[in-house]
Design a protein around this motif. Structure first.
Motif, mmCIF file in Angstrom:
data_model
loop_
_atom_site.group_PDB
_atom_site.id
_atom_site.type_symbol
_atom_site.label_atom_id
_atom_site.label_comp_id
_atom_site.label_asym_id
_atom_site.label_seq_id
_atom_site.Cartn_x
_atom_site.Cartn_y
_atom_site.Cartn_z
ATOM 1 N N ARG A 27 0.810 -1.245 0.166
ATOM 2 C CA ARG A 27 -0.009 -0.128 -0.035
ATOM 3 C C ARG A 27 0.921 1.211 0.000
ATOM 4 O O ARG A 27 0.463 2.262 -0.720
ATOM 5 C CB ARG A 27 -0.845 -0.146 1.121
ATOM 6 C CG ARG A 27 -1.876 -1.092 1.136
ATOM 7 C CD ARG A 27 -2.896 -1.154 2.458
ATOM 8 N NE ARG A 27 -3.588 -2.229 2.742
ATOM 9 C CZ ARG A 27 -4.486 -2.618 3.080
ATOM 10 N NH1 ARG A 27 -5.621 -1.480 3.707
ATOM 11 N NH2 ARG A 27 -5.011 -3.787 3.550
ATOM 12 N N ALA A 28 1.958 1.207 0.654
ATOM 13 C CA ALA A 28 2.956 2.371 0.756
ATOM 14 C C ALA A 28 3.537 2.565 -0.647
ATOM 15 O O ALA A 28 3.443 3.718 -1.121
ATOM 16 C CB ALA A 28 4.115 2.246 1.733
ATOM 17 N N LEU B 26 0.099 5.246 -0.528
ATOM 18 C CA LEU B 26 -0.577 5.385 0.952
ATOM 19 C C LEU B 26 0.630 5.322 2.032
ATOM 20 O O LEU B 26 1.102 4.398 2.131
ATOM 21 C CB LEU B 26 -1.525 4.340 1.126
ATOM 22 C CG LEU B 26 -2.298 4.470 2.535
ATOM 23 C CD1 LEU B 26 -3.217 5.599 2.512
ATOM 24 C CD2 LEU B 26 -3.139 3.283 2.706
ATOM 25 N N ALA B 27 0.710 6.360 2.715
ATOM 26 C CA ALA B 27 1.524 6.770 3.818
ATOM 27 C C ALA B 27 1.026 7.078 5.136
ATOM 28 O O ALA B 27 -0.273 7.692 5.074
ATOM 29 C CB ALA B 27 2.730 7.623 3.481
ATOM 30 N N ARG B 28 1.617 6.932 6.315
ATOM 31 C CA ARG B 28 0.980 7.359 7.473
ATOM 32 C C ARG B 28 1.967 7.624 8.532
ATOM 33 O O ARG B 28 3.207 7.246 8.450
ATOM 34 C CB ARG B 28 0.163 5.938 7.965
ATOM 35 C CG ARG B 28 0.899 4.846 8.338
ATOM 36 C CD ARG B 28 -0.236 3.996 9.265
ATOM 37 N NE ARG B 28 -0.588 4.714 10.621
ATOM 38 C CZ ARG B 28 -1.302 4.185 11.557
ATOM 39 N NH1 ARG B 28 -1.722 2.978 11.523
ATOM 40 N NH2 ARG B 28 -1.573 4.737 12.833
ATOM 41 N N THR B 29 1.729 8.413 9.584
ATOM 42 C CA THR B 29 2.508 8.368 10.893
ATOM 43 C C THR B 29 1.640 7.848 11.917
ATOM 44 O O THR B 29 0.362 7.426 11.671
ATOM 45 C CB THR B 29 2.516 9.985 10.972
ATOM 46 O OG1 THR B 29 1.249 10.539 11.482
ATOM 47 C CG2 THR B 29 2.981 10.706 10.206
ATOM 48 N N PHE B 30 2.137 7.662 13.082
ATOM 49 C CA PHE B 30 1.760 6.978 14.289
ATOM 50 C C PHE B 30 1.476 8.052 15.295
ATOM 51 O O PHE B 30 2.302 8.890 15.487
ATOM 52 C CB PHE B 30 2.537 5.924 14.502
ATOM 53 C CG PHE B 30 2.466 4.785 13.391
ATOM 54 C CD1 PHE B 30 1.720 3.661 13.821
ATOM 55 C CD2 PHE B 30 3.368 4.661 12.386
ATOM 56 C CE1 PHE B 30 1.741 2.602 12.687
ATOM 57 C CE2 PHE B 30 3.440 3.857 11.584
ATOM 58 C CZ PHE B 30 2.367 2.853 11.710
ATOM 59 N N ALA C 196 7.284 9.894 6.075
ATOM 60 C CA ALA C 196 5.978 9.809 5.231
ATOM 61 C C ALA C 196 6.056 10.290 3.985
ATOM 62 O O ALA C 196 5.734 9.791 2.769
ATOM 63 C CB ALA C 196 4.850 10.015 5.827
ATOM 64 N N LEU C 197 6.609 11.690 3.898
ATOM 65 C CA LEU C 197 6.507 12.257 2.563
ATOM 66 C C LEU C 197 7.583 11.798 1.631
ATOM 67 O O LEU C 197 7.584 11.952 0.455
ATOM 68 C CB LEU C 197 6.909 13.967 2.918
ATOM 69 C CG LEU C 197 5.362 14.774 3.470
ATOM 70 C CD1 LEU C 197 6.067 16.242 3.863
ATOM 71 C CD2 LEU C 197 4.423 14.742 2.488
ATOM 72 N N ALA C 198 8.686 11.225 2.203
ATOM 73 C CA ALA C 198 9.883 10.725 1.218
ATOM 74 C C ALA C 198 9.432 9.633 0.386
ATOM 75 O O ALA C 198 10.047 9.387 -0.551
ATOM 76 C CB ALA C 198 10.947 10.215 2.063
ATOM 77 N N SER C 199 8.236 9.049 0.914
ATOM 78 C CA SER C 199 7.704 7.935 -0.091
ATOM 79 C C SER C 199 6.827 8.600 -1.273
ATOM 80 O O SER C 199 6.445 7.852 -2.196
ATOM 81 C CB SER C 199 6.887 6.922 0.796
ATOM 82 O OG SER C 199 5.629 7.569 1.227
ATOM 83 N N LYS C 200 6.900 9.909 -1.237
ATOM 84 C CA LYS C 200 6.083 10.465 -2.258
ATOM 85 C C LYS C 200 4.668 10.072 -2.407
ATOM 86 O O LYS C 200 4.137 9.593 -3.422
ATOM 87 C CB LYS C 200 6.700 10.517 -3.659
ATOM 88 C CG LYS C 200 7.995 11.193 -3.747
ATOM 89 C CD LYS C 200 8.585 11.308 -5.084
ATOM 90 C CE LYS C 200 9.852 12.087 -5.157
ATOM 91 N NZ LYS C 200 10.391 12.060 -6.318
ATOM 92 N N PRO C 201 3.828 10.127 -1.327
ATOM 93 C CA PRO C 201 2.512 9.552 -1.263
ATOM 94 C C PRO C 201 1.527 10.353 -2.020
ATOM 95 O O PRO C 201 1.722 11.544 -2.185
ATOM 96 C CB PRO C 201 2.141 9.444 0.301
ATOM 97 C CG PRO C 201 3.025 10.722 0.775
ATOM 98 C CD PRO C 201 4.172 10.672 0.155
#
Length: 262
Positions: free
Chosen positions: A80-81, A85-89, A165-170
Motif C-alpha cells: 500500500r505504501a 499510501l503513507a501514514r504517521t503514528f 512519510a513524505l519521502a515515499s511521495k505519497p
C-alpha cells in the motif's frame, strides 16, 4: 464518473470485529484528490482502528478498501505504501541513534527499491542526498539534519516522522495525532508544517486537538462507536447539534472554534 472525480481513497462497508466487539462498523467513506479531511470522535470511537485498516496494519473482517481505484483490501502495508499510501503514528517509531538525514535517506532508498543494496554506502547517490536535504529543509529540520535523532526536541521528532512519510511521495497521507505529546511551545511549528503540506497530497488527520482540526480541515467525518456518525464541511460539523451532543462538555468549545475559524 470522470477520472478527476474518482476518489483517491475509498472504503465500502468496511468492518473490523475483535471477537464480539465491533470496532469499525460498516464504514463507507470517500476521499477526493487534494482533500484536507479530519477524522474526529470521542475516545473509543474507533479512529485509530479505522486508520490501521486503511494502512494495512489490521486486516478487515469484511468490506473493501480502494486506492486509486485498485482494491487493496488484502494488500500488505508495504504494498500500500508503494502504491501511494503513507501514514504517521501516535507514538513515534524513530531510530534514536541515526541522524535525520540518514533516516530520510533510508526512506528514500526504500521508495527507490534500493534498500537492500547495502554494498553501497547509504549516501552514495548525491541526487538522493540532495532530495533528503531539501525535504528536511521543507519541514524546518535543515539545521538538525546531522544531529542524533534522540537528541531532538519531541516536536521536531514529530516533524521528522512526517518527513519520513513524505519521502515515499505519497498520494494519500494519514496523520495520526501529529501533535500528540508535543509541548505547547513546540506545537505551532507542527501546526504550520501540517498546514503547508503539498496540495497534491490528500490528507486525513486523526486528531483530538480541535485547534489543529479547525485550522487544518476543510471537511470532517465524525466516528461514534466505530460507525460513521456524520460528515460534512468544517463549519457544518461545528454547528451540528448532534456533534455537540456527542462531545457533551465540548459544545461551547466547538462553537468557539467555529467562530474563530469561520
Amino acid at each position: 464518473m470522470s477520472e478527476a472525480q474518482k476518489p483517491v481513497l475509498e472504503t465500502r462497508a468496511l468492518r473490523k470485529a475483535f471477537g464480539g466487539i465491533t470496532a469499525t462498523d460498516n464504514v463507507t467513506f470517500s476521499l477526493p484528490a487534494g482533500a484536507r479531511h479530519a477524522l474526529i470522535g470521542p475516545n473509543g470511537a474507533g479512529k485509530t482502528t479505522f486508520v490501521n485498516l486503511l494502512s494495512g496494519v489490521l486486516p478487515a473482517t469484511s468490506g473493501e478498501i480502494y486506492l486509486n481505484g485498485a482494491n487493496v483490501t488484502n494488500w500488505s502495508v508495504r504494498d500500500r505504501a508503494r502504491a501511494g499510501l503513507a501514514r504517521t503514528f501516535q507514538i513515534n517509531q524513530l531510530y534514536a541513534d541515526l541522524s535525520p538525514l540518514e533516516t530520510i535517506l533510508i526512506a528514500i532508498n526504500e521508495r527507490e527499491n534500493a534498500a537492500t543494496s547495502w554494498f553501497r554506502p547509504l549516501g552514495s547517490r548525491s541526487d538522493l542526498v540532495d532530495e533528503a536535504a531539501a525535504l528536511l529543509a521543507q519541514l524546518n529540520l535543515a539545521d538538525v539534519m546531522q544531529a542524533r535523532v534522540g537528541s531532538l526536541a519531541y516536536g521536531r521528532q514529530r516533524l521528522l516522522e512526517i518527513a519520513i512519510a513524505l519521502a515515499s511521495k505519497p498520494q494519500v497521507l494519514l496523520l495520526d495525532e501529529p501533535a500528540a505529546g508535543v509541548p505547547e511551545g513546540e506545537r505551532d511549528q507542527v501546526l504550520d508544517v501540517v498546514a503547508a503540506l503539498p496540495a497534491d497530497v490528500s490528507l486525513i488527520l486523526i486528531e483530538h486537538d480541535m485547534d489543529l482540526v479547525f485550522r487544518f480541515a476543510k471537511t470532517i467525518s465524525v466516528l461514534v462507536n466505530g460507525a460513521l456518525f456524520v460528515e460534512g464541511m468544517r463549519d457544518e460539523i461545528a454547528r451540528d447539534p448532534r456533534v455537540r451532543q456527542v462531545y457533551l462538555g465540548e459544545e461551547d468549545y466547538l462553537g468557539e472554534k467555529e467562530n474563530a475559524h469561520g
